[in-house]
Scaffold this active site. Structure first.
Site, mmCIF file in Angstrom:
data_model
loop_
_atom_site.group_PDB
_atom_site.id
_atom_site.type_symbol
_atom_site.label_atom_id
_atom_site.label_comp_id
_atom_site.label_asym_id
_atom_site.label_seq_id
_atom_site.Cartn_x
_atom_site.Cartn_y
_atom_site.Cartn_z
ATOM 1 N N SER A 200 0.836 -1.193 0.000
ATOM 2 C CA SER A 200 0.000 0.000 0.000
ATOM 3 C C SER A 200 0.880 1.257 0.000
ATOM 4 C CB SER A 200 -0.917 -0.058 1.222
ATOM 5 O OG SER A 200 -2.005 0.783 1.068
ATOM 6 N N HIS B 197 -7.812 -5.551 -0.180
ATOM 7 C CA HIS B 197 -6.534 -4.847 -0.070
ATOM 8 C C HIS B 197 -5.758 -5.298 1.167
ATOM 9 C CE1 HIS B 197 -3.554 -1.778 -0.464
ATOM 10 N NE2 HIS B 197 -3.888 -1.187 0.659
ATOM 11 N N ASP C 260 -8.432 -6.970 -4.467
ATOM 12 C CA ASP C 260 -8.059 -5.617 -4.025
ATOM 13 C C ASP C 260 -8.626 -4.599 -5.015
ATOM 14 O OD1 ASP C 260 -6.858 -3.240 -3.303
ATOM 15 O OD2 ASP C 260 -4.834 -4.057 -3.168
#
Lengths: 198, 377
Positions: free
Chosen positions: B148, B347, B314
């Site tokens: 991320s 995610h 995701d």
């Protein structure tokens, strides 16, 4: 099929950049890395196989050659290899075009549908042949576009693709294919290995 | 908060010029390490944390007494095997776990800096953390890794310092923050800034905090970290400790109760202003633009081996955005591996126990460590 890898390896010059399209478990990539000083990359559609390759530290990208060859610039590899995969594409013609765009030289190997055992099977049994190299039934085969060595030879001639070398592989035996012995080699070869250039 | 004494940190003395134009110096950067640096100093991995992470990637966070945020991945015998590797992780500047951030007390006023803290970027975060290499006298890292926002820092690090890491693992990230992601971040910021206790960012942090706003921000963000399928399977329409609907606005559904809980525990460990600053840094991240619209140029000088990972479910940093990085790398013939891991965990997959993901990283790192250090290359 180790013999095929040996033949492919011999066709590749030292210190070259190689892309193995449909690299599978990466066995050929590892073979090349061990036996040659080459910078070798792979493209593979199966997640399981990509994970295996990456676990072995190989530079492999998950992707489908029919769409994902586009990301490689023109002539960005000295050699692009397509080992026994051409028949599985929706559009083999477009894939070959892309391979020739990306690679200075292209090595294509095809399981030969013209082999005498296959011809005999079809002739006498009247059934779609099942062999060591082509182990599928007609209803579950991933091989959409089977061809013979002769077919591929004709295809290259029609499309103006230069064939540098053609090698026949039958069991452990390798031999050269020339225009004069093509008909015969098309009968006795299990595998045809082509070295091409645009 | 006395546990803050247990935090390791370096003081960065030399001035750091920030993207906003301001300069900072003599500021703290808090870090933690796991495993041992070997004699050759060739086994160091710098891990970058995501939006709400901190330097405590593994073990127990001494401030929160909770497990480290990447406990599944970092530790002895794990993907980032601390029996083999020396793992360093720092709290980003702008954060709230001991590094210089809006919660840092200004000695002049004896109050938190608050919104007088300069707006920082991913680039600034990475430049600050680069000082850790000098601190540990590491010439070259074996790897940089992160998911991320941590992945964005990986990309920025390699482009800023092309030959300081042999391997780069950007996971579930992007080279250019999307409109959708900016929108979600803005939603979170508005929730915080609408809280009456936010006071233009000048809350004192002791008697008043914009906890309600921060909790709502966390609830909204938390939804984006999960997949629809994952939520449906875990919660469905299950009711929370009741057999029927109550015809009110209490948490009837388990999912509501779960989100409320996530919001409430988050405010205990995170500073609302840090949330504003860090989300802003993510929104400003556009590596492609930094290199005149050509992402390949960001990596042109680098010989780093890249391994990029995305997750099927995701939708915050979807596969195509990760693949854009792969494409940019292939365009310049960089050494790149890429796989999309199949999972329903959204995610958040990179933080969770996703065996395929963890084992592939573990094997990739150990094989590559042998390849780059013991053989040629």
């Amino acid at each position: 099929m180790k013999e095929e890898f040996k033949v492919i390896s011999k066709l590749i010059d030292e210190k070259s950049r190689v892309l193995d399209v449909g690299c599978g478990d990466g066995i050929l990539m590892e073979y090349l890395s061990k036996n040659k000083v080459v910078d070798v990359r792979g493209l593979e559609i199966s997640k399981e196989k990509v994970k295996k390759c990456l676990s072995n530290g190989l530079a492999v990208v998950e992707g489908n050659a029919e769409y994902d060859l586009k990301q490689f610039p023109d002539l960005s590899f000295d050699y692009v290899i397509l080992s026994q995969t051409l028949q599985a594409f929706m559009s083999p013609e477009n894939v070959i075009k892309d391979l020739l765009r990306v690679g200075k030289k292209v090595i294509v190997t095809i399981p030969n549908f013209g082999h005498w055992k296959i011809r005999v099977d079809l002739l006498f049994k009247g059934e779609m042949p099942i062999t060591k190299n082509l182990p599928y039934e007609w209803y579950n085969t991933p091989n959409l576009h089977m061809c013979t060595i002769q077919d591929f030879y004709n295809f290259c001639n029609n499309k103006g693709i230069n064939i540098f070398k053609t090698i026949s592989l039958n069991g452990q035996k390798t031999s050269k294919i020339t225009p004069s012995n093509l008909k015969y080699k098309n009968l006795i070869s299990e595998l045809g290995i082509f070295l091409l250039e645009k | 908060m006395s546990n803050f004494d247990k935090i390791k940190s370096i003081t960065i003395k030399q001035p750091l010029k920030l993207d906003c134009g301001k300069e900072i110096s003599n500021f703290p950067l808090a870090y933690e390490t796991y495993g041992n640096l070997n004699e050759k100093k060739d086994n160091a991995i710098l891990i970058f944390h995501a939006l709400t992470g901190d330097q405590f990637a593994s073990g127990v966070n001494p401030v929160t007494n909770k497990e480290g945020w990447w406990n599944y991945a970092v530790g002895p015998g794990k993907a980032f095997d601390t029996e083999k590797f020396f793992v360093i992780c720092a709290n980003v500047i702008g954060g709230c776990m001991g590094s210089y951030g809006p919660g840092t007390v200004d000695p002049k006023t004896n109050k938190p800096i608050g919104t007088n803290f300069p707006v920082i970027t991913i680039n600034d975060m990475v430049n600050a953390q680069y000082n850790l290499l000098d601190h540990f006298k590491i010439e070259k890292l074996f790897a940089v890794a992160g998911g991320s926002m941590g992945g964005m820092q990986v990309l920025q690090f390699v482009s800023n310092f092309p030959n300081k890491a042999k391997v780069a693992l950007p996971i579930a990230c992007t080279a250019s923050h999307s409109a959708q992601n900016i929108a979600f971040n803005e939603l979170g910021r508005q929730a915080i800034m609408s809280d009456i206790n936010w006071k233009d960012g000048l809350y004192d942090g002791e008697t008043s905090n914009p906890d309600k706003g921060l909790a709502v921000a966390r609830m909204a963000a938390h939804i984006t970290y999960l997949s629809k399928k994952g939520l449906q399977e875990k919660f469905g329409r299950n009711l929370q400790e009741r057999s029927d609907l109550k015809f009110g606005f209490d948490a009837d559904f388990q999912i509501e109760s779960y989100l409320r809980y996530q919001g409430s525990v988050f405010v205990d460990r995170f500073d609302a202003n840090s949330y504003l600053y860090i989300t802003r840094a993510m929104d400003y991240f556009d590596l492609t633009k930094q290199y005149g619209g050509n992402l390949s140029k960001a990596f042109k000088e680098s010989k780093t081996k890249f391994f990029i990972i995305s997750f099927t479910s995701d939708w915050l940093y979807p596969t195509p955005e990760n693949k854009d990085i792969v494409i940019a790398l292939n365009a310049i013939g960089a050494d790149v591996g890429f796989v999309e891991i199949k999972t329903d965990k959204g995610h958040d997959s990179f933080l969770l126990d996703v065996p395929d993901f963890l084992s592939t990283i573990k094997n990739y790192l150990s094989t590559t460590y042998l390849n780059v250090n013991e053989r040629r290359i």
